[in-house]
Write an enzyme that holds these catalytic residues in place. Sequence first.
Site, PDB file in Angstrom:
ATOM      1  N   TYR A 105       0.846  -1.204   0.000  1.00 10.47           N
ATOM      2  CA  TYR A 105       0.000   0.000   0.000  1.00 10.47           C
ATOM      3  C   TYR A 105       0.888   1.263   0.000  1.00 10.47           C
ATOM      4  O   TYR A 105       1.888   1.328   0.726  1.00 10.47           O
ATOM      5  CB  TYR A 105      -0.921  -0.033   1.230  1.00 10.47           C
ATOM      6  CG  TYR A 105      -1.563   1.300   1.511  1.00 10.47           C
ATOM      7  CD1 TYR A 105      -2.475   1.852   0.617  1.00 10.47           C
ATOM      8  CD2 TYR A 105      -1.249   2.022   2.649  1.00 10.47           C
ATOM      9  CE1 TYR A 105      -3.044   3.089   0.857  1.00 10.47           C
ATOM     10  CE2 TYR A 105      -1.827   3.263   2.904  1.00 10.47           C
ATOM     11  CZ  TYR A 105      -2.715   3.787   1.997  1.00 10.47           C
ATOM     12  OH  TYR A 105      -3.271   5.022   2.231  1.00 10.47           O
ATOM     13  N   ASP A 177      -0.762  -7.281   6.624  1.00  5.58           N
ATOM     14  CA  ASP A 177      -1.879  -6.367   6.397  1.00  5.58           C
ATOM     15  C   ASP A 177      -3.028  -7.197   5.812  1.00  5.58           C
ATOM     16  O   ASP A 177      -2.955  -7.670   4.680  1.00  5.58           O
ATOM     17  CB  ASP A 177      -1.423  -5.253   5.434  1.00  5.58           C
ATOM     18  CG  ASP A 177      -2.496  -4.202   5.203  1.00  5.58           C
ATOM     19  OD1 ASP A 177      -3.690  -4.539   5.296  1.00  5.58           O
ATOM     20  OD2 ASP A 177      -2.142  -3.043   4.898  1.00  5.58           O
ATOM     21  N   LYS A 202     -12.026   0.076   5.681  1.00  8.26           N
ATOM     22  CA  LYS A 202     -12.496  -0.599   4.464  1.00  8.26           C
ATOM     23  C   LYS A 202     -13.649  -1.579   4.757  1.00  8.26           C
ATOM     24  O   LYS A 202     -14.658  -1.160   5.254  1.00  8.26           O
ATOM     25  CB  LYS A 202     -11.300  -1.263   3.794  1.00  8.26           C
ATOM     26  CG  LYS A 202     -10.074  -0.335   3.654  1.00  8.26           C
ATOM     27  CD  LYS A 202     -10.337   0.763   2.662  1.00  8.26           C
ATOM     28  CE  LYS A 202      -9.390   1.951   2.661  1.00  8.26           C
ATOM     29  NZ  LYS A 202      -8.092   1.890   3.211  1.00  8.26           N
TER      30      LYS A 202
HETATM   31  C1  LIG Z   1      -4.099  -2.344   2.179  1.00 10.75           C
HETATM   32  C2  LIG Z   1      -4.157  -1.060   2.948  1.00 10.75           C
HETATM   33  N1  LIG Z   1      -3.486  -0.952   4.095  1.00 10.75           N
HETATM   34  C3  LIG Z   1      -3.491   0.188   4.815  1.00 10.75           C
HETATM   35  C4  LIG Z   1      -4.182   1.289   4.390  1.00 10.75           C
HETATM   36  C5  LIG Z   1      -4.150   2.562   5.218  1.00 10.75           C
HETATM   37  O1  LIG Z   1      -5.334   2.671   5.958  1.00 10.75           O
HETATM   38  P1  LIG Z   1      -6.002   4.073   6.393  1.00 10.75           P
HETATM   39  O2  LIG Z   1      -6.353   4.787   5.137  1.00 10.75           O
HETATM   40  O3  LIG Z   1      -7.184   3.621   7.190  1.00 10.75           O
HETATM   41  O4  LIG Z   1      -4.988   4.804   7.188  1.00 10.75           O
HETATM   42  C6  LIG Z   1      -4.916   1.225   3.203  1.00 10.75           C
HETATM   43  C7  LIG Z   1      -5.672   2.409   2.735  1.00 10.75           C
HETATM   44  O5  LIG Z   1      -6.098   2.482   1.610  1.00 10.75           O
HETATM   45  C8  LIG Z   1      -4.906   0.012   2.468  1.00 10.75           C
HETATM   46  O6  LIG Z   1      -5.580  -0.096   1.314  1.00 10.75           O
END
Ligand SMILES: Cc1ncc(COP(=O)(O)O)c(C=O)c1O
Length: 395
Positions: A105, A177, A202
């Site tokens: 990400y 993740d 999400k």
């Molecule tokens: C796979 C993944 N991990 C972490 C994150 C980061 O999360 P946040 O936007 O809630 O800080 C995202 C955000 O799009 C994501 O898609």
Amino acid sequence: MSDFKESLETSLVVASTRGNSEIKTGAVNVPIYLSSTFHQESFDNFGPYDYSRSGNPTREALEKTIAELEGGTRGLAFASGIAAISSAFMLLSSGDHIVITEDVYGGTFRFVTEVLPRFGIEHSFADFTDIDAITRTIQTNTKLIYIETPSNPCLGITDIHAVVELAKSHDCLTFLDNTFMTPLYQRPLDLGVDVVLHSATKFLSGHSDVIAGLAVTKDDDLGNRLAFIQNSFGAILGAQDSFSLIQGIKTLSVRFEKSAESARKIANYLSGHDLVEKVYFPGLSTHPGFDTHNRQSSSAGAVLSFRLPNRSIAKSFVENIRIPVFAVSLGGVESILSHPAQMSHAAMPKAEREKRGITDGLLRFSVGLENVDDLIADFEQSLEIASKQQEKVGI
Ligand SMILES: Cc1ncc(COP(=O)(O)O)c(C=O)c1O
């Protein structure tokens, strides 16, 4: 004693009420404790809560819920997914080295490449679909292997069990993740992963109304160390958002199962379309990670990416599609179309992006709860317009 064992589907609905057992009111919903501080009834004997950064009953109900759903012992709720991820990285120290998936990400990429080096924590990227490539990247000071599977946005699949074995043999921790799968479809702690991380923004919350992050551990010592960082760094989730997230989790199975079924149909449809150069979806038997994903997860999920020939065709497609919102993020009840090169992965230099398959024609689609036939009809009309544009340019 009955040997009744409830399914995860049941736990999603009732776990939060178990995490809310302090005051027996019978309320089916966890109360929102909007209190920063807590009265201590005894001068020298304090109660379970003193200050909401350190602990809040609503947040605690959420933390117990995610710990139970992931099969862990400690859950921790943060102000965002990236707050959970960056707080977990703080388990490391100066001089440590991280091996991390190159298909990570964009916000995690930014933290690892631009923030951690200032604190003496170095990293190497590797292709996490290839265990030998990961092995070659390990150094004597590697302390952590960081996995994202399926990865974002190209849905690359990492063999979780193989990486855990590799990490153990090198005395490294593993973080994973689990945003794209949630505990409904993938339980990494059962496979030996040390810390599971979520952007709960999400699928877990599911209504595009909350920014939240979660971390879960099974090992007590690691859980205590991460809780110490949560309190020291202070990026905690507020009580109101904790409540919203609990409500979202209760409906996860119905939402996610429907979206995943629709995603499969849309992936099949796109695979047969002439203008679509490639479809990235782990539920397609042509996906290189198909067998591995099936072994470690119970669904392909509800996110897919597809590659159109170039930026201008992708632009035409986005401008003519009617149902999905064009936005960053994923996992909402509304279908969300995004352009990773300009959105989630804008923080990544173009050359790095292209190496990872994130071309200017790549679009990511998070499938919501709309009627799938309507979605496919919408894709059809927009792709037809884009095809005509392609033909014109070709002439
Ligand atoms: C796979 C993944 N991990 C972490 C994150 C980061 O999360 P946040 O936007 O809630 O800080 C995202 C955000 O799009 C994501 O898609």
